[in-house]
Scaffold this motif. Structure first.
Motif, PDB file in Angstrom:
ATOM      1  N   TYR A  12       0.646  -1.085   0.430  1.00  0.00           N
ATOM      2  CA  TYR A  12      -0.348   0.301  -0.288  1.00  0.00           C
ATOM      3  C   TYR A  12       0.454   1.159  -0.214  1.00  0.00           C
ATOM      4  N   ILE A  13       0.188   2.141  -0.428  1.00  0.00           N
ATOM      5  CA  ILE A  13       1.125   3.487  -0.744  1.00  0.00           C
ATOM      6  C   ILE A  13       0.193   4.538  -0.205  1.00  0.00           C
ATOM      7  N   ALA A  14       0.521   5.335   1.339  1.00  0.00           N
ATOM      8  CA  ALA A  14      -0.331   6.317   2.335  1.00  0.00           C
ATOM      9  C   ALA A  14      -0.277   7.300   1.783  1.00  0.00           C
ATOM     10  N   ARG A  15      -0.463   8.420   1.470  1.00  0.00           N
ATOM     11  CA  ARG A  15      -1.037   9.476   0.922  1.00  0.00           C
ATOM     12  C   ARG A  15      -1.181  10.752   1.969  1.00  0.00           C
ATOM     13  N   VAL A  16      -1.188  11.861   1.721  1.00  0.00           N
ATOM     14  CA  VAL A  16      -1.539  13.286   2.463  1.00  0.00           C
ATOM     15  C   VAL A  16      -3.334  13.372   1.581  1.00  0.00           C
ATOM     16  N   HIS A  17      -4.288  13.347   3.388  1.00  0.00           N
ATOM     17  CA  HIS A  17      -5.412  13.416   2.498  1.00  0.00           C
ATOM     18  C   HIS A  17      -6.362  15.229   2.118  1.00  0.00           C
ATOM     19  N   TRP A  18      -6.509  14.734   0.936  1.00  0.00           N
ATOM     20  CA  TRP A  18      -6.595  16.008  -0.044  1.00  0.00           C
ATOM     21  C   TRP A  18      -7.163  17.241   0.750  1.00  0.00           C
ATOM     22  N   LEU A  19      -7.662  17.164   2.020  1.00  0.00           N
ATOM     23  CA  LEU A  19      -8.001  17.815   2.568  1.00  0.00           C
ATOM     24  C   LEU A  19      -6.528  19.330   3.441  1.00  0.00           C
ATOM     25  N   ALA A  20      -5.817  18.741   3.193  1.00  0.00           N
ATOM     26  CA  ALA A  20      -4.461  19.228   3.625  1.00  0.00           C
ATOM     27  C   ALA A  20      -3.612  20.422   2.786  1.00  0.00           C
ATOM     28  N   ILE A  21      -3.979  19.428   1.170  1.00  0.00           N
ATOM     29  CA  ILE A  21      -3.545  19.901  -0.248  1.00  0.00           C
ATOM     30  C   ILE A  21      -4.716  21.554  -0.329  1.00  0.00           C
ATOM     31  N   TRP A  85       3.583   7.433   2.374  1.00  0.00           N
ATOM     32  CA  TRP A  85       4.441   5.619   3.005  1.00  0.00           C
ATOM     33  C   TRP A  85       4.072   4.527   2.310  1.00  0.00           C
ATOM     34  N   VAL A  86       5.457   4.071   1.516  1.00  0.00           N
ATOM     35  CA  VAL A  86       5.179   3.196   1.484  1.00  0.00           C
ATOM     36  C   VAL A  86       5.039   2.054   1.984  1.00  0.00           C
ATOM     37  N   ILE A  87       4.134   1.550   2.470  1.00  0.00           N
ATOM     38  CA  ILE A  87       4.489  -0.244   3.078  1.00  0.00           C
ATOM     39  C   ILE A  87       4.676  -1.461   2.342  1.00  0.00           C
ATOM     40  N   TYR A 154      -7.289   2.067   7.750  1.00  0.00           N
ATOM     41  CA  TYR A 154      -7.458   1.201   6.937  1.00  0.00           C
ATOM     42  C   TYR A 154      -5.340   0.970   6.800  1.00  0.00           C
ATOM     43  N   VAL A 155      -4.957   2.529   6.818  1.00  0.00           N
ATOM     44  CA  VAL A 155      -3.000   2.185   7.088  1.00  0.00           C
ATOM     45  C   VAL A 155      -3.290   1.302   8.277  1.00  0.00           C
ATOM     46  N   LYS A 156      -2.789   1.740   9.294  1.00  0.00           N
ATOM     47  CA  LYS A 156      -3.178   0.824  10.407  1.00  0.00           C
ATOM     48  C   LYS A 156      -3.695  -0.664  10.510  1.00  0.00           C
ATOM     49  N   ASN A 157      -4.796  -1.241   9.820  1.00  0.00           N
ATOM     50  CA  ASN A 157      -4.433  -2.099   9.369  1.00  0.00           C
ATOM     51  C   ASN A 157      -3.520  -2.884   8.626  1.00  0.00           C
ATOM     52  N   VAL A 158      -3.107  -2.244   7.464  1.00  0.00           N
ATOM     53  CA  VAL A 158      -2.320  -2.529   6.855  1.00  0.00           C
ATOM     54  C   VAL A 158      -1.003  -2.955   7.217  1.00  0.00           C
ATOM     55  N   ILE A 159      -0.923  -2.515   8.125  1.00  0.00           N
ATOM     56  CA  ILE A 159       0.799  -2.643   8.565  1.00  0.00           C
ATOM     57  C   ILE A 159       0.877  -3.482   9.967  1.00  0.00           C
ATOM     58  N   GLU A 160      -0.344  -3.621  10.336  1.00  0.00           N
ATOM     59  CA  GLU A 160      -0.624  -4.473  11.332  1.00  0.00           C
ATOM     60  C   GLU A 160      -1.019  -5.741  10.476  1.00  0.00           C
ATOM     61  N   ARG A 161      -1.342  -5.900   9.762  1.00  0.00           N
ATOM     62  CA  ARG A 161      -2.098  -7.196   8.503  1.00  0.00           C
ATOM     63  C   ARG A 161      -0.820  -8.327   8.498  1.00  0.00           C
ATOM     64  N   ALA A 162       0.459  -6.932   7.646  1.00  0.00           N
ATOM     65  CA  ALA A 162       1.785  -7.223   7.326  1.00  0.00           C
ATOM     66  C   ALA A 162       2.764  -7.524   8.629  1.00  0.00           C
ATOM     67  N   ILE A 163       2.296  -7.176   9.116  1.00  0.00           N
ATOM     68  CA  ILE A 163       3.482  -7.413  10.779  1.00  0.00           C
ATOM     69  C   ILE A 163       2.832  -8.465  11.020  1.00  0.00           C
ATOM     70  N   VAL A 164       2.025  -9.408  11.027  1.00  0.00           N
ATOM     71  CA  VAL A 164       1.323 -10.509  11.291  1.00  0.00           C
ATOM     72  C   VAL A 164       1.815 -11.795  10.318  1.00  0.00           C
TER      73      VAL A 164
END
Length: 173
Positions: A12-21, A85-87, A154-164
């Motif tokens: 997964y590649i995580a990016r900043v939310h469009w609201l920040a831009i 962030w590249v996971i 979602y990003v947290k869940n992706v990282i947790e699944r990758a750790i498992v």
């Protein structure tokens, strides 16, 4: 840019939310518009007092100020868009753009992750699904902070699944 190990794959590649831009663009539009409003006000109500050259100088200054603001926005936009962030199946890679010509790349292996913290503040962040993620690692490596990430849960869940998947025993998911 990023060199992956032979069996490593990007999950997964995580990016900043469009609201920040959008907020950066809104700030630039407001700051860039103020000199035009002042110039318009002076032109309409002080026309008889100012010479033609003074009016040209006034409008030229407003345009120059808007161009400076545009440049600041462009640098901020580049910084926001290129922060990622590249996971992968082995690690989390934090690519932090600093200005136009500087980039910092930090890596944390999935086995070194001790804690994942999500911080979602406020009504708007909850509704639009953005927040901050903080990864704390073992040892002396630095913390990873990613501000205004899109869908942090979602990003947290992706990282947790990758750790498992790598064999992290303390993660339940």
């Amino acid at each position: 840019m990023i060199q992956l190990n032979p069996n490593e794959k990007i999950i997964y590649i995580a990016r900043v939310h469009w609201l920040a831009i959008f907020l950066d663009a809104l700030r630039a539009a407001i700051l860039g518009g103020i000199p035009f409003l002042i110039a318009l006000y002076i032109t309409n109500f002080s026309n008889s007092y100012l010479s033609e050259d003074s009016l040209r100088y006034l409008w030229g200054s407003a345009i120059a100020f808007a161009m400076v603001i545009w440049n600041f926005f462009f640098v901020a936009w580049t910084d926001r868009v290129l922060d990622t962030w590249v996971i992968t199946t082995e690690r989390v890679i934090d690519i932090e753009q600093r200005g136009l010509f500087s980039r910092n790349i930090a890596v944390i292996r999935l086995d070194d992750i001790q804690d994942l913290v999500i911080d979602t503040r406020g009504f708007l962040a909850t509704i639009l699904k953005y927040g901050d993620i903080n990864i704390q690692s073992s040892g002396t490596t630095r913390e990873f902070d990613f501000k205004m990430v899109n869908d942090p849960e979602y990003v947290k869940n992706v990282i947790e699944r990758a750790i498992v998947a790598v064999g992290g025993s303390r993660w339940h998911r």
